[in-house]
Design a protein around this motif. Structure first.
Motif, mmCIF file in Angstrom:
data_model
loop_
_atom_site.group_PDB
_atom_site.id
_atom_site.type_symbol
_atom_site.label_atom_id
_atom_site.label_comp_id
_atom_site.label_asym_id
_atom_site.label_seq_id
_atom_site.Cartn_x
_atom_site.Cartn_y
_atom_site.Cartn_z
ATOM 1 N N ASP A 141 0.891 -1.187 0.048
ATOM 2 C CA ASP A 141 -0.180 0.037 -0.082
ATOM 3 C C ASP A 141 0.792 1.178 0.134
ATOM 4 O OD1 ASP A 141 -2.468 -1.326 -0.006
ATOM 5 O OD2 ASP A 141 -2.288 -1.372 2.302
ATOM 6 N N VAL A 142 0.473 2.105 -0.931
ATOM 7 C CA VAL A 142 1.165 3.528 -0.903
ATOM 8 C C VAL A 142 -0.070 4.468 -0.297
ATOM 9 C CG1 VAL A 142 2.304 5.238 -2.150
ATOM 10 C CG2 VAL A 142 2.915 2.754 -2.742
ATOM 11 N N ILE A 143 0.188 5.013 0.950
ATOM 12 C CA ILE A 143 -0.620 5.876 1.485
ATOM 13 C C ILE A 143 -0.245 7.375 1.145
ATOM 14 C CG2 ILE A 143 -1.786 6.275 3.693
ATOM 15 C CD1 ILE A 143 -0.939 3.411 4.567
ATOM 16 N N VAL A 144 -1.196 8.062 0.608
ATOM 17 C CA VAL A 144 -1.035 9.433 0.325
ATOM 18 C C VAL A 144 -2.055 10.208 1.135
ATOM 19 C CG1 VAL A 144 -1.017 11.148 -1.506
ATOM 20 C CG2 VAL A 144 -0.270 8.842 -2.152
ATOM 21 N N GLU A 145 -1.751 10.864 2.004
ATOM 22 C CA GLU A 145 -2.670 11.440 2.934
ATOM 23 C C GLU A 145 -3.681 10.600 3.620
ATOM 24 O OE1 GLU A 145 -3.999 14.943 0.756
ATOM 25 O OE2 GLU A 145 -2.136 16.099 1.186
ATOM 26 N N THR A 146 -4.978 10.648 3.032
ATOM 27 C CA THR A 146 -5.997 9.609 3.366
ATOM 28 C C THR A 146 -6.422 8.613 2.328
ATOM 29 O OG1 THR A 146 -7.831 11.071 2.586
ATOM 30 C CG2 THR A 146 -7.316 11.307 4.714
ATOM 31 N N GLU A 147 -5.784 8.635 1.287
ATOM 32 C CA GLU A 147 -5.990 7.720 0.041
ATOM 33 C C GLU A 147 -4.887 6.508 0.233
ATOM 34 O OE1 GLU A 147 -7.012 7.933 -4.540
ATOM 35 O OE2 GLU A 147 -6.463 9.613 -3.522
ATOM 36 N N THR A 148 -5.484 5.282 -0.242
ATOM 37 C CA THR A 148 -4.513 4.196 -0.225
ATOM 38 C C THR A 148 -4.421 3.805 -1.733
ATOM 39 O OG1 THR A 148 -4.938 3.501 2.158
ATOM 40 C CG2 THR A 148 -3.933 2.017 0.843
ATOM 41 N N LEU A 149 -3.222 3.833 -2.479
ATOM 42 C CA LEU A 149 -3.114 3.009 -3.403
ATOM 43 C C LEU A 149 -2.544 1.710 -3.415
ATOM 44 C CD1 LEU A 149 -1.382 6.285 -5.094
ATOM 45 C CD2 LEU A 149 -3.676 5.721 -5.036
ATOM 46 N N SER A 150 -2.983 0.831 -3.949
ATOM 47 C CA SER A 150 -2.581 -0.653 -4.158
ATOM 48 C C SER A 150 -1.495 -0.741 -5.154
ATOM 49 C CB SER A 150 -3.629 -1.542 -4.193
ATOM 50 O OG SER A 150 -4.403 -1.492 -3.178
ATOM 51 N N ALA A 151 -0.482 -1.630 -4.951
ATOM 52 C CA ALA A 151 0.422 -1.926 -5.830
ATOM 53 C C ALA A 151 0.875 -3.318 -5.420
ATOM 54 C CB ALA A 151 1.677 -0.725 -5.710
ATOM 55 N N THR A 152 1.674 -3.941 -6.533
ATOM 56 C CA THR A 152 2.094 -5.270 -6.649
ATOM 57 C C THR A 152 3.440 -5.314 -7.073
ATOM 58 O OG1 THR A 152 -0.321 -6.160 -7.253
ATOM 59 C CG2 THR A 152 1.589 -7.478 -7.414
ATOM 60 N N LEU A 153 4.323 -5.822 -6.156
ATOM 61 C CA LEU A 153 5.715 -5.806 -6.380
ATOM 62 C C LEU A 153 6.085 -7.000 -7.201
ATOM 63 C CD1 LEU A 153 7.365 -4.854 -2.873
ATOM 64 C CD2 LEU A 153 7.039 -3.535 -5.075
ATOM 65 N N ASP A 154 6.889 -7.063 -8.046
ATOM 66 C CA ASP A 154 7.262 -8.569 -9.016
ATOM 67 C C ASP A 154 7.859 -9.346 -7.987
ATOM 68 O OD1 ASP A 154 6.677 -6.818 -10.841
ATOM 69 O OD2 ASP A 154 8.504 -6.131 -11.703
ATOM 70 N N ASP A 155 8.109 -10.701 -8.431
ATOM 71 C CA ASP A 155 8.695 -11.680 -7.863
ATOM 72 C C ASP A 155 10.143 -11.764 -8.317
ATOM 73 O OD1 ASP A 155 9.512 -13.978 -6.438
ATOM 74 O OD2 ASP A 155 8.262 -15.391 -7.601
ATOM 75 N N SER A 156 10.962 -10.580 -7.947
ATOM 76 C CA SER A 156 12.389 -10.669 -8.264
ATOM 77 C C SER A 156 13.245 -10.076 -7.047
ATOM 78 C CB SER A 156 12.197 -9.574 -9.248
ATOM 79 O OG SER A 156 12.165 -8.223 -8.712
ATOM 80 N N ALA A 157 14.631 -10.344 -7.131
ATOM 81 C CA ALA A 157 15.409 -10.009 -6.083
ATOM 82 C C ALA A 157 15.332 -8.578 -5.753
ATOM 83 C CB ALA A 157 16.848 -10.324 -6.487
ATOM 84 N N PRO A 158 15.327 -7.521 -6.561
ATOM 85 C CA PRO A 158 15.156 -6.172 -6.141
ATOM 86 C C PRO A 158 13.773 -5.983 -5.489
ATOM 87 C CG PRO A 158 15.238 -6.194 -8.745
ATOM 88 C CD PRO A 158 15.503 -7.702 -8.048
ATOM 89 N N ALA A 159 12.782 -6.204 -5.815
ATOM 90 C CA ALA A 159 11.445 -6.012 -5.263
ATOM 91 C C ALA A 159 11.231 -6.745 -3.832
ATOM 92 C CB ALA A 159 10.374 -6.781 -6.203
ATOM 93 N N ARG A 160 11.961 -7.846 -3.787
ATOM 94 C CA ARG A 160 12.032 -8.551 -2.344
ATOM 95 C C ARG A 160 12.900 -7.791 -1.454
ATOM 96 N NH1 ARG A 160 11.727 -12.968 -5.501
ATOM 97 N NH2 ARG A 160 14.034 -13.344 -5.711
ATOM 98 N N ASP A 161 14.036 -7.234 -1.837
ATOM 99 C CA ASP A 161 14.949 -6.229 -1.072
ATOM 100 C C ASP A 161 14.268 -5.158 -0.761
ATOM 101 O OD1 ASP A 161 17.182 -5.344 0.109
ATOM 102 O OD2 ASP A 161 18.371 -5.090 -1.723
ATOM 103 N N PHE A 162 13.415 -4.584 -1.614
ATOM 104 C CA PHE A 162 12.709 -3.199 -1.462
ATOM 105 C C PHE A 162 11.492 -3.598 -0.404
ATOM 106 C CE2 PHE A 162 8.757 -0.613 -2.388
ATOM 107 C CZ PHE A 162 9.484 0.677 -1.833
ATOM 108 N N ALA A 163 11.134 -4.583 -0.392
ATOM 109 C CA ALA A 163 9.912 -5.043 0.630
ATOM 110 C C ALA A 163 10.507 -5.340 1.813
ATOM 111 C CB ALA A 163 9.266 -6.644 0.009
ATOM 112 N N ALA A 164 11.898 -5.736 2.015
ATOM 113 C CA ALA A 164 12.398 -6.051 3.327
ATOM 114 C C ALA A 164 12.649 -4.681 4.007
ATOM 115 C CB ALA A 164 13.590 -6.660 3.319
ATOM 116 N N MET A 165 12.601 -3.395 3.100
ATOM 117 C CA MET A 165 12.840 -2.128 3.684
ATOM 118 C C MET A 165 11.533 -1.628 4.406
ATOM 119 S SD MET A 165 15.100 -0.457 0.589
ATOM 120 C CE MET A 165 15.706 0.977 1.814
#
Length: 158
Positions: free
Chosen positions: A46-70
């Motif tokens: 989820d990317v939360i902008v003020e009161t709005e939540t935007l949904s997103a999907t990360l790829d099944d990749s090494a950089p996406a997993r690394d980002f998710a860990a942050m």
């Protein structure tokens, strides 16, 4: 004088306790991560902008997993030529197995490795060396399309 060899004794108790704690918490962390994955093994955020939540999907990749860990992250996204919103991630993500260049589309979540920036594209752009795809938004990103900086919170989806 003969030295007595230390066999660990009490010194190993803190390490053993830490190992036991990690083994106890690991299944809970994995369960939380599994809860955010869809059927393709891709992770939902989820990317939360003020009161709005935007949904997103990360790829099944090494950089996406690394980002998710942050995550979670609180960032201020700045406008970059009306094409993308950027923020410094502080480090380069693991880019194992990724192509050297990527041609972003509107709604793509990427990292520009030379600057360690998170880059969210509002409009398509040309193929760029050093750009790696992390995922994409599941819908419109209109809440990010502002001339001013946009404070956001990025987190794993519930």
């Amino acid at each position: 004088m003969q030295r007595r060899r230390d066999t660990g004794g009490d010194m190993n108790r803190p390490a053993a306790a830490l190992t036991a704690l990690c083994l106890t918490l690991a299944p809970a962390a994995q369960a939380a991560q599994d809860q955010t994955m869809n059927e393709d093994g891709k992770m939902k955020i989820d990317v939360i902008v003020e009161t709005e939540t935007l949904s997103a999907t990360l790829d099944d990749s090494a950089p996406a997993r690394d980002f998710a860990a942050m995550l979670p992250l609180e960032l201020s996204l700045s406008d970059f030529h009306g094409i993308e919103k950027v923020a410094d991630l502080g480090r380069q993500l693991d880019n194992s197995g990724m192509p050297k260049a990527y041609e972003p589309k509107a709604g793509d979540i990427t990292q520009y490795r030379p600057w360690s920036n998170l880059a969210i594209f509002l409009k398509p752009f040309q193929s760029s060396a050093g750009l790696i795809r992390l995922g994409q938004f599941d819908g419109p990103v209109d809440a990010l399309d502002r001339a001013s900086d946009v404070p956001v919170r990025i987190q794993l989806a519930d």
